[in-house]
Design an enzyme around this catalytic site. Structure first.
Site, PDB file in Angstrom:
ATOM      1  N   ASP A  30       0.853  -1.181   0.000  1.00  0.00           N
ATOM      2  CA  ASP A  30       0.000   0.000   0.000  1.00  0.00           C
ATOM      3  C   ASP A  30       0.895   1.240   0.000  1.00  0.00           C
ATOM      4  O   ASP A  30       1.892   1.322   0.720  1.00  0.00           O
ATOM      5  CB  ASP A  30      -0.930  -0.003   1.222  1.00  0.00           C
ATOM      6  CG  ASP A  30      -2.076   0.981   1.057  1.00  0.00           C
ATOM      7  OD1 ASP A  30      -3.221   0.541   0.892  1.00  0.00           O
ATOM      8  OD2 ASP A  30      -1.814   2.204   1.091  1.00  0.00           O
ATOM      9  N   ILE A  31       0.505   2.233  -0.807  1.00  0.00           N
ATOM     10  CA  ILE A  31       1.310   3.443  -0.959  1.00  0.00           C
ATOM     11  C   ILE A  31       1.264   4.317   0.302  1.00  0.00           C
ATOM     12  O   ILE A  31       2.164   5.136   0.526  1.00  0.00           O
ATOM     13  CB  ILE A  31       0.821   4.227  -2.206  1.00  0.00           C
ATOM     14  CG1 ILE A  31       1.906   5.114  -2.766  1.00  0.00           C
ATOM     15  CG2 ILE A  31      -0.442   5.016  -1.913  1.00  0.00           C
ATOM     16  CD1 ILE A  31       1.581   5.698  -4.132  1.00  0.00           C
ATOM     17  N   ASN A  87     -13.200  -3.118   1.925  1.00  0.00           N
ATOM     18  CA  ASN A  87     -14.124  -1.996   2.077  1.00  0.00           C
ATOM     19  C   ASN A  87     -15.061  -1.965   0.878  1.00  0.00           C
ATOM     20  O   ASN A  87     -14.625  -2.216  -0.254  1.00  0.00           O
ATOM     21  CB  ASN A  87     -13.355  -0.671   2.163  1.00  0.00           C
ATOM     22  CG  ASN A  87     -12.477  -0.612   3.403  1.00  0.00           C
ATOM     23  OD1 ASN A  87     -12.862  -1.099   4.458  1.00  0.00           O
ATOM     24  ND2 ASN A  87     -11.297  -0.030   3.275  1.00  0.00           N
ATOM     25  N   GLY A  93     -15.859   2.967   3.221  1.00  0.00           N
ATOM     26  CA  GLY A  93     -14.516   3.537   3.136  1.00  0.00           C
ATOM     27  C   GLY A  93     -13.753   3.147   1.887  1.00  0.00           C
ATOM     28  O   GLY A  93     -12.520   3.233   1.852  1.00  0.00           O
ATOM     29  N   GLN A  94     -14.464   2.716   0.839  1.00  0.00           N
ATOM     30  CA  GLN A  94     -13.770   2.320  -0.390  1.00  0.00           C
ATOM     31  C   GLN A  94     -13.386   3.553  -1.198  1.00  0.00           C
ATOM     32  O   GLN A  94     -14.230   4.404  -1.488  1.00  0.00           O
ATOM     33  CB  GLN A  94     -14.666   1.396  -1.233  1.00  0.00           C
ATOM     34  CG  GLN A  94     -13.951   0.848  -2.465  1.00  0.00           C
ATOM     35  CD  GLN A  94     -14.756  -0.226  -3.193  1.00  0.00           C
ATOM     36  OE1 GLN A  94     -15.916  -0.490  -2.860  1.00  0.00           O
ATOM     37  NE2 GLN A  94     -14.135  -0.844  -4.190  1.00  0.00           N
ATOM     38  N   HIS A 100     -10.096  -5.019  -3.530  1.00  0.00           N
ATOM     39  CA  HIS A 100      -8.767  -5.300  -2.977  1.00  0.00           C
ATOM     40  C   HIS A 100      -8.937  -5.752  -1.540  1.00  0.00           C
ATOM     41  O   HIS A 100      -9.757  -5.213  -0.798  1.00  0.00           O
ATOM     42  CB  HIS A 100      -7.852  -4.077  -3.066  1.00  0.00           C
ATOM     43  CG  HIS A 100      -8.501  -2.800  -2.639  1.00  0.00           C
ATOM     44  ND1 HIS A 100      -9.365  -2.091  -3.453  1.00  0.00           N
ATOM     45  CD2 HIS A 100      -8.442  -2.114  -1.485  1.00  0.00           C
ATOM     46  CE1 HIS A 100      -9.792  -1.022  -2.821  1.00  0.00           C
ATOM     47  NE2 HIS A 100      -9.266  -1.003  -1.615  1.00  0.00           N
ATOM     48  N   LEU A 101      -8.130  -6.715  -1.164  1.00  0.00           N
ATOM     49  CA  LEU A 101      -8.110  -7.213   0.208  1.00  0.00           C
ATOM     50  C   LEU A 101      -6.907  -6.587   0.903  1.00  0.00           C
ATOM     51  O   LEU A 101      -5.762  -6.786   0.474  1.00  0.00           O
ATOM     52  CB  LEU A 101      -7.992  -8.742   0.188  1.00  0.00           C
ATOM     53  CG  LEU A 101      -8.000  -9.454   1.544  1.00  0.00           C
ATOM     54  CD1 LEU A 101      -9.294  -9.195   2.316  1.00  0.00           C
ATOM     55  CD2 LEU A 101      -7.797 -10.950   1.345  1.00  0.00           C
ATOM     56  N   HIS A 102      -7.177  -5.790   1.947  1.00  0.00           N
ATOM     57  CA  HIS A 102      -6.085  -5.229   2.745  1.00  0.00           C
ATOM     58  C   HIS A 102      -5.548  -6.315   3.680  1.00  0.00           C
ATOM     59  O   HIS A 102      -6.335  -7.017   4.337  1.00  0.00           O
ATOM     60  CB  HIS A 102      -6.588  -4.085   3.635  1.00  0.00           C
ATOM     61  CG  HIS A 102      -7.068  -2.870   2.914  1.00  0.00           C
ATOM     62  ND1 HIS A 102      -6.270  -1.746   2.741  1.00  0.00           N
ATOM     63  CD2 HIS A 102      -8.257  -2.576   2.339  1.00  0.00           C
ATOM     64  CE1 HIS A 102      -6.974  -0.807   2.104  1.00  0.00           C
ATOM     65  NE2 HIS A 102      -8.177  -1.289   1.844  1.00  0.00           N
TER      66      HIS A 102
HETATM   67  P1  AMP Z   1      -9.799   1.541   0.021  1.00  0.00           P
HETATM   68  O1  AMP Z   1     -10.023   2.773   0.848  1.00  0.00           O
HETATM   69  O2  AMP Z   1     -10.217   0.271   0.720  1.00  0.00           O
HETATM   70  O3  AMP Z   1     -10.372   1.675  -1.372  1.00  0.00           O
HETATM   71  O4  AMP Z   1      -8.233   1.394  -0.107  1.00  0.00           O
HETATM   72  C1  AMP Z   1      -7.496   1.932  -1.171  1.00  0.00           C
HETATM   73  C2  AMP Z   1      -6.044   1.776  -0.789  1.00  0.00           C
HETATM   74  O5  AMP Z   1      -5.270   1.918  -1.951  1.00  0.00           O
HETATM   75  C3  AMP Z   1      -5.568   2.820   0.219  1.00  0.00           C
HETATM   76  O6  AMP Z   1      -5.050   2.161   1.376  1.00  0.00           O
HETATM   77  C4  AMP Z   1      -4.496   3.582  -0.549  1.00  0.00           C
HETATM   78  O7  AMP Z   1      -3.425   3.983   0.269  1.00  0.00           O
HETATM   79  C5  AMP Z   1      -4.075   2.562  -1.593  1.00  0.00           C
HETATM   80  N1  AMP Z   1      -3.510   3.105  -2.822  1.00  0.00           N
HETATM   81  C6  AMP Z   1      -3.995   4.111  -3.580  1.00  0.00           C
HETATM   82  N2  AMP Z   1      -3.228   4.314  -4.656  1.00  0.00           N
HETATM   83  C7  AMP Z   1      -2.233   3.395  -4.594  1.00  0.00           C
HETATM   84  C8  AMP Z   1      -1.097   3.083  -5.411  1.00  0.00           C
HETATM   85  N3  AMP Z   1      -0.835   3.759  -6.549  1.00  0.00           N
HETATM   86  N4  AMP Z   1      -0.272   2.083  -5.030  1.00  0.00           N
HETATM   87  C9  AMP Z   1      -0.531   1.395  -3.889  1.00  0.00           C
HETATM   88  N5  AMP Z   1      -1.568   1.633  -3.080  1.00  0.00           N
HETATM   89  C10 AMP Z   1      -2.410   2.621  -3.416  1.00  0.00           C
END
Ligand code: AMP
Ligand code: ZN
Length: 114
Positions: A30-31, A87, A93-94, A100-102
């Protein structure tokens, strides 16, 4: 899908820190990590939200969780514990509309989440 951030990561049009990849899935860092370990496990195929899941996706979703389990072991957080989160939509919170699975670990998680 043309306008999707994670499809661009899948197609290597955008850089990412990939830690696992096969024909169906990808996992990358995650960034903006919310824990010492924070990975995202995604299907290569575009699925916008959990609401778009169909019965044909069952194996794919199972493989995402098995990948989380394997990465937790590899990154040595399995025994201490970790959290997996999907999410869905705005109130869930998406922010990125490609499922995507955190996988979060390396610190004590709080419950309930904020
Ligand atoms: P969500 O809020 O569940 O949709 O999570 C989206 C996640 O994607 C967040 O934790 C962001 O930090 C992550 N994210 C967004 N852009 C990138 C990227 N370019 N590379 C890696 N993670 C990212
Ligand atoms: Zn996508």
């Amino acid at each position: 899908m043309d306008d999707c951030l994670f499809c661009k990561i899948v197609n290597k049009e955008l850089p990412s820190n990939i830690i696992f990849e096969n024909d169906r899935l990808m996992a990358f860092k995650d960034i903006d990590p919310q824990a010492p370990i924070h990975f995202l496990i995604i299907p290569k195929m575009h699925i916008s939200t959990l609401n778009d899941l169909e019965s044909g996706h069952q194996e794919l979703i199972g493989e995402m969780f098995l990948t989380a389990k394997q990465l937790a072991k590899e990154y040595k957080i399995a025994k201490a514990g970790y959290r997996t989160v999907f999410n869905c939509n705005q109130e869930g919170g998406q922010a990125v509309y490609h499922i995507h699975l955190h996988l979060l670990g390396g610190r004590q998680m709080c419950w309930p989440p904020g």
